[in-house]
Design a protein around this motif. Sequence first.
Motif, PDB file in Angstrom:
ATOM      1  N   SER A   1       8.450  77.687  78.594  1.00 16.33           N
ATOM      2  CA  SER A   1       7.516  78.254  77.518  1.00 16.33           C
ATOM      3  C   SER A   1       7.021  79.604  77.824  1.00 16.33           C
ATOM      4  O   SER A   1       6.928  80.074  79.104  1.00 16.33           O
ATOM      5  N   VAL A   2       6.334  80.160  77.102  1.00 19.17           N
ATOM      6  CA  VAL A   2       5.714  81.440  77.384  1.00 19.17           C
ATOM      7  C   VAL A   2       4.499  81.258  78.431  1.00 19.17           C
ATOM      8  O   VAL A   2       4.694  82.246  79.402  1.00 19.17           O
ATOM      9  N   SER A   3       3.828  80.490  78.463  1.00 18.11           N
ATOM     10  CA  SER A   3       2.713  80.257  79.344  1.00 18.11           C
ATOM     11  C   SER A   3       3.192  80.179  80.925  1.00 18.11           C
ATOM     12  O   SER A   3       2.911  80.414  81.804  1.00 18.11           O
ATOM     13  N   VAL A   4       4.304  78.917  80.823  1.00 14.11           N
ATOM     14  CA  VAL A   4       5.172  78.860  82.034  1.00 14.11           C
ATOM     15  C   VAL A   4       5.859  80.393  82.627  1.00 14.11           C
ATOM     16  O   VAL A   4       5.825  80.527  83.846  1.00 14.11           O
ATOM     17  N   HIS A   5       6.416  80.893  81.760  1.00 13.88           N
ATOM     18  CA  HIS A   5       7.012  82.117  81.983  1.00 13.88           C
ATOM     19  C   HIS A   5       6.023  83.145  82.668  1.00 13.88           C
ATOM     20  O   HIS A   5       6.281  83.684  83.606  1.00 13.88           O
ATOM     21  N   TRP A   6       5.036  83.171  81.959  1.00 13.81           N
ATOM     22  CA  TRP A   6       3.880  84.047  82.461  1.00 13.81           C
ATOM     23  C   TRP A   6       3.423  83.984  84.064  1.00 13.81           C
ATOM     24  O   TRP A   6       3.377  84.931  84.570  1.00 13.81           O
ATOM     25  N   VAL A   7       3.135  82.527  84.209  1.00 17.32           N
ATOM     26  CA  VAL A   7       2.588  82.599  85.619  1.00 17.32           C
ATOM     27  C   VAL A   7       3.719  82.576  86.840  1.00 17.32           C
ATOM     28  O   VAL A   7       3.668  82.772  87.722  1.00 17.32           O
ATOM     29  N   THR A   8       4.952  82.306  86.195  1.00 18.28           N
ATOM     30  CA  THR A   8       6.086  82.090  87.161  1.00 18.28           C
ATOM     31  C   THR A   8       6.811  83.570  87.094  1.00 18.28           C
ATOM     32  O   THR A   8       7.280  83.916  88.389  1.00 18.28           O
ATOM     33  N   ARG A   9       6.667  84.347  86.350  1.00 18.56           N
ATOM     34  CA  ARG A   9       7.513  85.648  86.334  1.00 18.56           C
ATOM     35  C   ARG A   9       6.883  86.825  85.537  1.00 18.56           C
ATOM     36  O   ARG A   9       6.761  87.902  86.049  1.00 18.56           O
ATOM     37  N   GLY A  10       6.271  86.549  84.384  1.00 21.99           N
ATOM     38  CA  GLY A  10       5.657  87.453  83.426  1.00 21.99           C
ATOM     39  C   GLY A  10       4.749  88.431  84.066  1.00 21.99           C
ATOM     40  O   GLY A  10       4.864  89.702  83.689  1.00 21.99           O
ATOM     41  N   ARG A  11       3.766  87.874  84.818  1.00 18.72           N
ATOM     42  CA  ARG A  11       2.611  88.734  85.106  1.00 18.72           C
ATOM     43  C   ARG A  11       3.063  89.559  86.507  1.00 18.72           C
ATOM     44  O   ARG A  11       2.144  90.090  87.130  1.00 18.72           O
ATOM     45  N   ASP A  12       4.260  89.353  86.986  1.00 22.69           N
ATOM     46  CA  ASP A  12       4.827  89.982  88.069  1.00 22.69           C
ATOM     47  C   ASP A  12       5.994  90.895  87.995  1.00 22.69           C
ATOM     48  O   ASP A  12       6.871  91.171  88.951  1.00 22.69           O
TER      49      ASP A  12
ATOM     50  N   TYR B   1      10.396  68.758  66.686  1.00 18.05           N
ATOM     51  CA  TYR B   1       9.954  68.951  67.890  1.00 18.05           C
ATOM     52  C   TYR B   1       8.362  68.689  68.165  1.00 18.05           C
ATOM     53  O   TYR B   1       7.856  68.511  69.116  1.00 18.05           O
ATOM     54  N   GLY B   2       7.832  68.453  66.922  1.00 13.16           N
ATOM     55  CA  GLY B   2       6.514  68.366  67.012  1.00 13.16           C
ATOM     56  C   GLY B   2       6.021  66.649  67.268  1.00 13.16           C
ATOM     57  O   GLY B   2       4.969  66.328  67.225  1.00 13.16           O
ATOM     58  N   GLY B   3       7.037  65.932  67.704  1.00 15.17           N
ATOM     59  CA  GLY B   3       7.119  64.505  67.829  1.00 15.17           C
ATOM     60  C   GLY B   3       6.967  63.729  66.984  1.00 15.17           C
ATOM     61  O   GLY B   3       6.784  62.449  66.926  1.00 15.17           O
ATOM     62  N   ARG B   4       7.475  64.200  65.604  1.00 12.82           N
ATOM     63  CA  ARG B   4       7.724  63.707  64.450  1.00 12.82           C
ATOM     64  C   ARG B   4       9.100  63.423  64.254  1.00 12.82           C
ATOM     65  O   ARG B   4       9.798  64.240  64.894  1.00 12.82           O
ATOM     66  N   ALA B   5       9.328  62.659  63.206  1.00  9.74           N
ATOM     67  CA  ALA B   5      10.946  62.402  62.884  1.00  9.74           C
ATOM     68  C   ALA B   5      11.221  63.791  62.124  1.00  9.74           C
ATOM     69  O   ALA B   5      10.676  64.323  61.760  1.00  9.74           O
ATOM     70  N   GLU B   6      12.515  63.805  62.206  1.00 11.64           N
ATOM     71  CA  GLU B   6      13.397  64.705  61.610  1.00 11.64           C
ATOM     72  C   GLU B   6      12.897  64.768  60.045  1.00 11.64           C
ATOM     73  O   GLU B   6      12.794  63.703  59.469  1.00 11.64           O
TER      74      GLU B   6
ATOM     75  N   LEU C   1       9.721  80.071  65.294  1.00 14.84           N
ATOM     76  CA  LEU C   1      10.599  79.936  66.753  1.00 14.84           C
ATOM     77  C   LEU C   1       9.734  79.553  67.889  1.00 14.84           C
ATOM     78  O   LEU C   1       8.593  79.891  68.257  1.00 14.84           O
ATOM     79  N   ASP C   2      10.464  78.441  68.625  1.00 19.19           N
ATOM     80  CA  ASP C   2       9.525  77.920  69.648  1.00 19.19           C
ATOM     81  C   ASP C   2      10.314  78.296  71.068  1.00 19.19           C
ATOM     82  O   ASP C   2      11.553  77.831  70.889  1.00 19.19           O
TER      83      ASP C   2
ATOM     84  N   ASN D   1       5.572  73.023  65.386  1.00 17.34           N
ATOM     85  CA  ASN D   1       5.336  74.048  66.502  1.00 17.34           C
ATOM     86  C   ASN D   1       3.824  74.082  67.033  1.00 17.34           C
ATOM     87  O   ASN D   1       3.743  73.962  68.143  1.00 17.34           O
ATOM     88  N   SER D   2       3.118  74.142  65.948  1.00 17.41           N
ATOM     89  CA  SER D   2       1.532  74.134  66.415  1.00 17.41           C
ATOM     90  C   SER D   2       1.021  72.862  67.032  1.00 17.41           C
ATOM     91  O   SER D   2       0.258  72.844  67.642  1.00 17.41           O
ATOM     92  N   SER D   3       1.783  71.618  66.489  1.00 15.65           N
ATOM     93  CA  SER D   3       1.348  70.214  66.895  1.00 15.65           C
ATOM     94  C   SER D   3       1.679  70.080  68.099  1.00 15.65           C
ATOM     95  O   SER D   3       1.371  69.133  68.991  1.00 15.65           O
ATOM     96  N   LYS D   4       2.789  70.801  68.734  1.00 19.21           N
ATOM     97  CA  LYS D   4       3.344  70.757  70.160  1.00 19.21           C
ATOM     98  C   LYS D   4       2.211  71.175  71.056  1.00 19.21           C
ATOM     99  O   LYS D   4       1.838  70.250  72.101  1.00 19.21           O
ATOM    100  N   GLY D   5       1.579  72.347  70.567  1.00 16.75           N
ATOM    101  CA  GLY D   5       0.376  72.685  71.528  1.00 16.75           C
ATOM    102  C   GLY D   5       0.784  72.868  72.844  1.00 16.75           C
ATOM    103  O   GLY D   5       1.692  73.217  73.129  1.00 16.75           O
ATOM    104  N   GLY D   6      -0.338  73.059  73.759  1.00 13.84           N
ATOM    105  CA  GLY D   6      -0.367  73.154  75.252  1.00 13.84           C
ATOM    106  C   GLY D   6       0.338  74.250  75.795  1.00 13.84           C
ATOM    107  O   GLY D   6       0.734  74.174  76.900  1.00 13.84           O
ATOM    108  N   ASP D   7       0.322  75.360  74.928  1.00 22.63           N
ATOM    109  CA  ASP D   7       1.070  76.742  75.402  1.00 22.63           C
ATOM    110  C   ASP D   7      -0.173  77.729  75.718  1.00 22.63           C
ATOM    111  O   ASP D   7       0.397  79.041  75.477  1.00 22.63           O
TER     112      ASP D   7
END
Length: 172
Positions: free
Chosen positions: A115-126, A90-95, A109-110, A150-156
């Motif tokens: 993602s966690v950041s999306v959950h945080w702004v939509t629900r987690g902080r509320d 899932y890091g954009g590379r081949a299997e 685990l991803d 997992n880390s090369s996905k980034g953006g979270d």
Amino acid sequence: MAELLERVGKEFGLRSLKSLGHASEWVVDGELKNSYRGENFRSRVYGGWRKGTIDWREKERARMKNEKKAPGWQHDPLRGVEDTYVCPSYGGRAEHLADPREDKGLLSLDHSQPSVSVHWVTRGRDCRHPIRTAFYNDISNLVPMCKSCNSSKGGDAIDDYSVTSRFRGSGE
Ligand SMILES: [Zn+2]
């Protein structure tokens, strides 16, 4: 009520009403305290991994290890390394086969969607703590992959630590 007074305080620039405080001890000036941010955020605010989730990851590891026996991998040098498993890429590379002797080859685990950041702004902080830990450990939203992918996905990254009046920490 506190929220209303706080709004009134802000509207009219009344200092004493601006800082009424929050019901959670984890919050100051409407934001998470520093000790809950950054590298502490996932373990403290989302409660980290439960034992059942770790057990599930180990089961997945066994399944992924078994997949390396497929004929397609027989010429890969990692095939002979104990604990090697097939990472789904899932890091954009081949299997690929992941090398568990290196830190970046450890199985992680991803959180898929949200993602966690999306959950945080939509629900987690509320919401309250148990809702966040349940989300964090919902295996239907988890994808096992090597740490490198997992880390090369980034953006979270979390870039907004503000919370609503309904936010509560663990045990509050
Ligand atoms: Zn990988």
